[in-house]
Write a protein that holds these residues in place. Structure first.
Motif, PDB file in Angstrom:
ATOM      1  N   ALA A 135       0.817  -1.271  -0.096  1.00 51.93           N
ATOM      2  CA  ALA A 135       0.043  -0.004  -0.012  1.00 51.93           C
ATOM      3  C   ALA A 135       0.961   1.306   0.097  1.00 51.93           C
ATOM      4  CB  ALA A 135      -1.219   0.197   1.202  1.00 51.93           C
ATOM      5  N   LEU A 136       2.060   1.120   0.902  1.00 52.04           N
ATOM      6  CA  LEU A 136       2.684   2.596   0.874  1.00 52.04           C
ATOM      7  C   LEU A 136       3.580   2.646  -0.414  1.00 52.04           C
ATOM      8  CD1 LEU A 136       4.171   4.376   3.234  1.00 52.04           C
ATOM      9  CD2 LEU A 136       5.800   2.783   3.404  1.00 52.04           C
ATOM     10  N   ARG A 147      -1.879   9.413   4.991  1.00 48.16           N
ATOM     11  CA  ARG A 147      -2.709   9.261   6.121  1.00 48.16           C
ATOM     12  C   ARG A 147      -4.006   8.443   5.750  1.00 48.16           C
ATOM     13  NH1 ARG A 147      -6.957  12.820   6.772  1.00 48.16           N
ATOM     14  NH2 ARG A 147      -7.026  14.419   4.962  1.00 48.16           N
ATOM     15  N   PHE A 148      -4.352   8.063   4.478  1.00 49.60           N
ATOM     16  CA  PHE A 148      -5.630   7.400   4.205  1.00 49.60           C
ATOM     17  C   PHE A 148      -5.171   5.966   4.184  1.00 49.60           C
ATOM     18  CE2 PHE A 148      -6.678  11.637   2.762  1.00 49.60           C
ATOM     19  CZ  PHE A 148      -8.097  11.523   3.128  1.00 49.60           C
ATOM     20  N   ILE A 149      -4.008   5.475   4.275  1.00 48.85           N
ATOM     21  CA  ILE A 149      -3.593   4.005   4.060  1.00 48.85           C
ATOM     22  C   ILE A 149      -4.264   3.303   5.466  1.00 48.85           C
ATOM     23  CG2 ILE A 149      -1.662   2.268   4.212  1.00 48.85           C
ATOM     24  CD1 ILE A 149       0.152   4.046   2.995  1.00 48.85           C
ATOM     25  N   PRO A 150      -4.359   3.695   6.453  1.00 52.49           N
ATOM     26  CA  PRO A 150      -4.970   2.962   7.572  1.00 52.49           C
ATOM     27  C   PRO A 150      -6.406   2.527   7.128  1.00 52.49           C
ATOM     28  CG  PRO A 150      -3.512   4.793   8.422  1.00 52.49           C
ATOM     29  CD  PRO A 150      -3.494   4.861   7.198  1.00 52.49           C
ATOM     30  N   ALA A 151      -7.084   3.704   6.543  1.00 54.66           N
ATOM     31  CA  ALA A 151      -8.542   3.666   6.271  1.00 54.66           C
ATOM     32  C   ALA A 151      -8.720   2.452   5.183  1.00 54.66           C
ATOM     33  CB  ALA A 151      -8.926   5.035   5.852  1.00 54.66           C
ATOM     34  N   ALA A 152      -7.804   2.350   4.405  1.00 59.07           N
ATOM     35  CA  ALA A 152      -7.897   1.292   3.066  1.00 59.07           C
ATOM     36  C   ALA A 152      -7.702  -0.030   4.097  1.00 59.07           C
ATOM     37  CB  ALA A 152      -6.859   1.702   2.027  1.00 59.07           C
ATOM     38  N   ILE A 402      -3.129   2.190  13.015  1.00 59.12           N
ATOM     39  CA  ILE A 402      -2.879   3.477  12.832  1.00 59.12           C
ATOM     40  C   ILE A 402      -1.341   3.766  13.349  1.00 59.12           C
ATOM     41  CG2 ILE A 402      -3.375   5.996  13.455  1.00 59.12           C
ATOM     42  CD1 ILE A 402      -6.371   5.208  13.434  1.00 59.12           C
ATOM     43  N   ARG A 403      -1.139   3.398  14.419  1.00 57.51           N
ATOM     44  CA  ARG A 403       0.100   3.805  14.993  1.00 57.51           C
ATOM     45  C   ARG A 403       1.359   2.766  14.853  1.00 57.51           C
ATOM     46  NH1 ARG A 403      -0.127   7.702  19.114  1.00 57.51           N
ATOM     47  NH2 ARG A 403      -2.186   8.431  19.429  1.00 57.51           N
ATOM     48  N   HIS A 410      -3.781   9.367  15.501  1.00 54.85           N
ATOM     49  CA  HIS A 410      -5.086   9.431  15.511  1.00 54.85           C
ATOM     50  C   HIS A 410      -5.544  10.710  14.955  1.00 54.85           C
ATOM     51  CE1 HIS A 410      -5.169   5.869  17.903  1.00 54.85           C
ATOM     52  NE2 HIS A 410      -6.674   5.572  18.001  1.00 54.85           N
ATOM     53  N   GLN A 411      -4.934  11.745  15.301  1.00 57.36           N
ATOM     54  CA  GLN A 411      -5.228  13.110  14.674  1.00 57.36           C
ATOM     55  C   GLN A 411      -5.371  13.207  13.302  1.00 57.36           C
ATOM     56  OE1 GLN A 411      -2.920  16.251  16.343  1.00 57.36           O
ATOM     57  NE2 GLN A 411      -4.298  17.778  15.261  1.00 57.36           N
ATOM     58  N   SER A 412      -4.536  12.613  12.737  1.00 56.95           N
ATOM     59  CA  SER A 412      -4.127  12.618  11.024  1.00 56.95           C
ATOM     60  C   SER A 412      -4.944  11.464  10.481  1.00 56.95           C
ATOM     61  CB  SER A 412      -2.778  12.579  10.694  1.00 56.95           C
ATOM     62  OG  SER A 412      -2.229  11.237  10.886  1.00 56.95           O
ATOM     63  N   ALA A 413      -5.139  10.282  10.908  1.00 55.46           N
ATOM     64  CA  ALA A 413      -5.612   9.116  10.201  1.00 55.46           C
ATOM     65  C   ALA A 413      -6.950   8.823  10.829  1.00 55.46           C
ATOM     66  CB  ALA A 413      -4.650   8.019  10.318  1.00 55.46           C
ATOM     67  N   TYR A 414      -7.342   8.983  11.778  1.00 57.77           N
ATOM     68  CA  TYR A 414      -8.553   8.265  12.346  1.00 57.77           C
ATOM     69  C   TYR A 414      -9.938   8.885  11.894  1.00 57.77           C
ATOM     70  CZ  TYR A 414     -12.308   6.268  15.484  1.00 57.77           C
ATOM     71  OH  TYR A 414     -13.330   5.575  15.758  1.00 57.77           O
ATOM     72  N   LEU A 415     -10.090  10.001  11.190  1.00 52.79           N
ATOM     73  CA  LEU A 415     -11.331  10.466  10.825  1.00 52.79           C
ATOM     74  C   LEU A 415     -11.925   9.650   9.580  1.00 52.79           C
ATOM     75  CD1 LEU A 415     -13.323  12.464  11.129  1.00 52.79           C
ATOM     76  CD2 LEU A 415     -12.352  14.043   9.540  1.00 52.79           C
ATOM     77  N   PRO A 416     -10.876   9.327   8.484  1.00 56.98           N
ATOM     78  CA  PRO A 416     -11.413   8.526   7.340  1.00 56.98           C
ATOM     79  C   PRO A 416     -11.704   6.915   7.863  1.00 56.98           C
ATOM     80  CG  PRO A 416      -9.290   9.113   7.124  1.00 56.98           C
ATOM     81  CD  PRO A 416      -9.586   9.954   8.198  1.00 56.98           C
TER      82      PRO A 416
END
Length: 440
Positions: A135-136, A147-152, A402-403, A410-416
């Motif tokens: 993914a990276l 920052r959208f990789i965790p959501a994917a 995420i981490r 969490h601040q950058s990636a959690y919302l998506p």
């Protein structure tokens, strides 16, 4: 009033401590202790009057009960996932999906790679570790915000595959023990809901990324990024599908035909593990060491879940919990609505879909079955509902992905992540209830 404040405060504190990085094995009992103190629950057995509940006994009863019921499944799942990872089979399957879809659909390729592996029985944690380097690389080449990789990863692993009919993840097998169903329960509705979640989720995901790109976000290279893997030495991707097919086929036969219940999952994972070892025996550097690592991973994974189940075990002893449960099980309208709300709330409380089910089902199943609720419909609604609010910030998979895996905050990636793993499954549960009410 104090009991309710303690229950809500304990949950908020658990979320806060988890986000701050505290080990869940410390945070969960600490927050459970707060809940116990505000509800008048004795701390030690000698302090309990007349054999009533005590914090130390009941916390560990919940902890050990989940361990006893599911450790073999976690162990086999971790070993199967490690065999797929260490042999290169997981990478091979994921890389094949990426090649077929191409760079134009980089994010979709990551999601589908995770979905195929998860539905085939590979642990969601192993999937995240296996697919992240790919993914990276894809996000870097397509210049997509990392920052959208965790959501994917999360969307492909813990939503439309984890709780769908036929999935061999524990969240789809837990209801069988309490409802007398099999893991294909409500499959017609499940197909519709899974397609809905996948379609809407992918559309929303791409919209969020497009908005971020329009605001100037691009891929940011960081020091310490893993080197790109060499995909030329991987095993044949078609062979990679064989153990996954063994797991799915075996689980169907032993669950649907022979009615083995959750034992079908043990047989299926064992079959996948043995077939993987046989097929990839020449690809292992050190199979014994790999299985030892998997065993440690299984212990950590189930211990984290047991910790939140223990928290839930204390929570359900409180007057506030009993009031809330009584309210949720007597909501006006169809009983499936009450079941969905109750499971969602308890899963949110524990930060775990499996942990939430383990606490909710012994209380809910007898009540709703006595009310004449269709067990297959109840199974599917419970499974889908448990996979929504469980993904709050303190969820173990969310924190790890995420981490630890993606190196985000969490601040950058959690919302998506929240949009795709909380909102989409929540709407999917509503759709499932509507379809069951329509008689589908």
């Amino acid at each position: 009033m104090l009991s309710m404040a303690g229950l809500v405060g304990g949950l908020i504190l658990l979320i806060f401590l988890t986000i701050r990085g505290m080990n869940i094995l410390i945070a969960a009992p600490l927050c459970a202790l707060l809940v116990a103190l505000t509800s008048g629950i004795a701390i030690l057995p000698p302090m309990a009057e007349g054999g009533q509940a005590s914090f130390t006994v009941d916390y560990m009863t919940g902890f050990a009960g989940f361990l006893k019921d599911w450790f073999i499944v976690f162990l086999l799942g971790a070993m199967f996932g490690k065999v797929m990872e260490d042999s290169g089979a997981a990478d091979s399957v994921a890389h094949w999906v990426v090649q077929k879809l191409g760079m134009r659909h980089a994010a979709l390729a990551v999601i589908l790679a995770c979905a195929i592996l998860t539905y085939g029985g590979v642990s969601v944690f192993v999937v995240a570790f296996s697919v992240f380097p790919m993914a990276l690389s894809l996000f870097k080449e397509a210049n997509l915000p990392r920052r959208f990789i965790p959501a994917a990863l999360a969307f492909g692993s813990v939503t439309f595959t984890m709780t769908s009919a036929g999935s061999v993840e524990i969240q789809n097998f837990l209801p069988t023990s309490y409802l007398g169903t099999n893991h294909f329960a409500g499959w017609q509705v499940s197909i519709v809901v899974a397609l809905f979640m996948a379609t809407v989720g992918i559309f929303w995901f791409e919209k969020m990324m497009a908005r971020a790109q329009a605001n100037g976000e691009v891929f940011d290279v960081r020091e310490g990024d893993p080197e790109e893997k060499n995909y030329d030495v991987l095993p044949n991707p078609m062979l990679g599908f064989v153990p996954l097919a063994v797991v799915l086929g075996t689980s169907f036969y032993f669950s649907v035909i022979l009615d083995f219940g959750k034992s079908a999952l043990v047989v299926a994972l064992l079959g996948g593990l043995l077939s993987g070892i046989l097929i990839y025996r020449k690809h292992f550097k050190n199979l014994g060491a790999a299985l030892s690592v998997a065993t440690l991973g299984a212990l950590i994974a189930i211990s984290n879940t047991c910790a939140v189940v223990g928290f839930g075990s204390i929570a359900k002893l409180t007057p506030a919990f009993q009031v809330a449960l009584d309210y949720m099980t007597h909501l006006p309208g169809n009983e499936l609505i009450g079941a969905a709300v109750a499971v969602s709330v308890i899963a949110a409380l524990t930060g775990s879909a499996s942990g939430g089910q383990a606490i909710a089902l012994p209380l809910l199943a007898p009540h709703y079955l006595a009310e004449g609720v269709d067990p297959e419909a109840l199974h599917r609604v419970v499974a889908i509902s448990s996979g929504g609010l469980d993904s709050l910030p303190h969820n173990g998979y969310v924190v790890t992905t995420i981490r630890a895996i993606c190196g985000e905050t969490h601040q950058s990636a959690y919302l998506p992540v929240a949009a795709l793993t909380v909102v989409i499954p929540f709407v999917g549960a509503i759709l499932a209830i509507v379809l069951f009410l329509l008689g589908l």
